[in-house]
Scaffold this active site. Structure first.
Site, PDB file in Angstrom:
ATOM      1  N   HIS A 298       0.960  -1.147  -0.054  1.00 14.76           N
ATOM      2  CA  HIS A 298      -0.042   0.241  -0.001  1.00 14.76           C
ATOM      3  C   HIS A 298       0.965   1.226  -0.125  1.00 14.76           C
ATOM      4  CE1 HIS A 298      -3.094   2.702   0.789  1.00 14.76           C
ATOM      5  NE2 HIS A 298      -2.542   3.274   1.698  1.00 14.76           N
TER       6      HIS A 298
ATOM      7  N   GLU B 258       4.763 -12.905 -21.713  1.00 17.48           N
ATOM      8  CA  GLU B 258       5.127 -13.360 -20.307  1.00 17.48           C
ATOM      9  C   GLU B 258       5.839 -14.731 -19.915  1.00 17.48           C
ATOM     10  OE1 GLU B 258       0.857 -12.075 -18.494  1.00 17.48           O
ATOM     11  OE2 GLU B 258       0.767 -12.944 -20.516  1.00 17.48           O
TER      12      GLU B 258
ATOM     13  N   CYS C  49       3.914  -3.399 -20.603  1.00 20.33           N
ATOM     14  CA  CYS C  49       2.644  -2.905 -19.825  1.00 20.33           C
ATOM     15  C   CYS C  49       2.987  -3.491 -18.265  1.00 20.33           C
ATOM     16  CB  CYS C  49       1.475  -3.473 -20.512  1.00 20.33           C
ATOM     17  SG  CYS C  49       1.151  -5.326 -20.642  1.00 20.33           S
TER      18      CYS C  49
END
Length: 547
Positions: free
Chosen positions: A183, A411, A482
């Protein structure tokens, strides 16, 4: 003294340290004296009060902070937790101890999952602290107050504390724990302030009022500095802020070489915010939100509505949509019901879609319909493609249904090794650096014990990206990134030097990456990339590629 961690962004800050207060003392593990019914009632009142407080604070904070605080409120209202707490009280625990043990049990489970879920464990611990504080009738630990700017140091930062931080006073964040998806890291990117996360035990040496310089570009916290060092850092900070707040322009290098800067989006509602921050289009639209909360696949018509809304926000702009990427950490029963010992290596992405081709055909049909109703430049890509054969399958299906620009995601390392074959068929390749790193380093991104391997700066990952970039140049076809790597300003420069043609990232990172690209020419980016490729570790590659 210099501490190192994971830098977020490339900003610099300096000033005195202010530490987050230590957590509340652990409740004593003693037999309760009150009756179980009243203790359970007290616990439920406190859980409800904390949940309501989190929701109210979320409304006040708005934006991404509201989403995170709402998630914390759901934790406080989780019926499974309430049931666990009640069972512990009935077994003889006090309400405080039952709350502590129940939350600790759930927290341990999340930590064991590692990755994103592991980093949410700190959010759960914060909820527990607030519930215990409410039971005790005392204030929960919070952010320190100061009349002067400071550097906030903590074990980790909870959403409720950081949602309303005054960033005219908090110049930087330093945490002992956490990683690039914690976070604290997400908040730092969203607020465009420097942060160093995962500093480790050395963070304990940063006591209140110690003067430090925080440099996200070098991932360092330097303590024991002089007033002159602080002043010099503040001058650099002003220069960095000026560059980051420069007028929005299209992405380009210093010599004018164009590098379109695109946004990663998870729903059409995020489009307006991305455009306001200068996104030149969309480099990754995640379609999973349509599928994850459903027992059955959405219809063509249901999907078409969402895709049309997205495309209408970007008339004349490139929008890259990823076909459903399910499996591993995003299981869907209607796509794959089989139990898999290692789902990250199982029926995931294009593999699962081939087994249930009707789901893929429906999605592509909905995309074709949206494409034909709007003026956006729609590109569509398949996830987890391994080789040329899988590429041929997906591209052929796209062309059969009428999609104009089909491509694949890189990937899986095998795709990079046969990139020349893949680009004979695909119109483009987009590199998902998160998974490419996971599979290259054989380290499950959801497993906290191997979290240190999740670094896209590793030279093995960079060399695979170079192979993809070289294949793109040879074929005259675009190769974009990306993954989270594109949001790292220094790594963004290296990626361009490796042959990457577009960069897509969380919209909050656009300004910093835009400013960083303007500091180098294409030749300089290539030189940085060449140096990084010669690194022997991720840390060494980062150092070499950032100079």
């Amino acid at each position: 003294m210099e501490l190192t961690g994971i830098g977020v962004g490339r900003g610099i800050a300096a000033g005195p340290v202010k530490r987050m207060p230590e957590p509340l003392a652990e409740p004593a593990d003693i037999e309760r004296t009150a009756d179980a019914e009243s203790e359970i009632a007290a616990a439920n009142v406190s859980l409800a009060a904390v949940g309501e407080w989190l929701r109210e604070r979320g409304v006040k904070a708005g934006g991404e902070a509201k989403d995170v605080l709402d998630a914390q409120a759901l934790m406080a209202g989780d019926p499974a937790l309430a049931k666990d707490i009640a069972k512990r009280i009935e077994a003889g625990k006090t309400a405080e101890r039952a709350v502590f043990d129940a939350f600790a049990s759930f927290q341990k489970m999340l930590e064991g999952m590692g990755g994103y879920m592991g980093e949410r464990a700190a959010d759960l611990a914060d909820v527990a602290q607030r519930v215990i504080a409410h039971l005790r009738g005392v204030p929960a630990p919070g952010v320190p107050e100061s009349d002067e700017p400071f550097i906030l140091v903590a074990h980790d930062l909870a959403p409720a504390d950081t949602a309303l931080l005054d960033f005219t006073k908090v110049f930087a964040l330093v945490t002992r724990d956490g990683g690039p998806t914690s976070h604290t890291a997400i908040l730092a990117r969203a607020k465009s302030i420097p942060a160093i996360v995962g500093v480790g035990a050395g963070a304990e040496s940063l006591t209140d009022d110690t003067l430090v310089v925080v440099n996200a570009a070098t991932s360092t916290v330097t303590a024991g500095v002089s007033a002159a060092d602080v002043e010099a850092a503040l001058v650099k900070r002003a220069e960095w802020l000026e560059a980051s707040n420069a007028p929005i322009t299209d992405g380009a290098l210093k010599d004018g070489h164009k590098v379109p800067l695109l946004a990663n989006l998870g729903s059409p509602k995020e489009a307006a915010g991305a455009i306001a921050l200068g996104a030149e289009g969309v480099g990754l639209f995640r379609t999973e939100f349509l599928f994850l909360d459903s027992a059955t696949a959405p219809t063509v018509a249901e999907q078409e509505v969402q895709y049309t809304e997205l495309l209408e926000a970007f008339p004349g702009k490139k929008v890259v949509v990823r076909a459903l990427d399910a499996g591993a950490d995003k299981p869907l029963s209607f796509l794959n019901e089989a139990h898999e010992e290692n789902p990250a290596l199982g029926l995931r992405g294009i593999r699962a879609l081939r087994v249930k081709e009707n789901i893929l055909r429906d999605q592509l049909t909905a995309l074709v319909n949206a494409q034909n109703k709007t003026e956006a430049d729609l590109w569509v890509m398949a996830p987890m493609v391994a080789d040329a054969e899988e590429t041929d399958y997906f591209v052929g299906l796209c062309r059969e249904l009428g999609l104009r620009v089909p491509g694949v995601m890189a990937e899986v390392p095998s795709l990079a090794l046969v990139a020349d074959q893949v680009l004979e068929t695909a119109d483009f390749v987009s590199i998902g650096t998160n998974d490419l790193t996971q599979y290259t380093m054989a380290a499950d991104r959801m497993l906290g014990t191997v979290g240190s391997y999740q670094d896209p700066w590793h030279p093995a990952v960079l060399r695979l990206i170079k192979q993809l970039g070289d294949a793109g140049i040879a074929s005259g076809k675009p190769v974009g990134v990306c993954g989270e790597a594109a949001a790292d300003p220094n790594l963004a420069i290296v990626l361009v030097g490796l042959g990457v043609t577009t960069l897509s990232m969380t919209p909050a990172a656009l300004a910093e990456v835009r400013a960083a690209l303007l500091t180098v020419t294409l030749d300089e980016a290539k030189a940085r990339a060449a140096r990084a490729l010669n690194g022997r570790t991720a840390a060494e590659a980062r150092k070499l590629g950032s100079e």
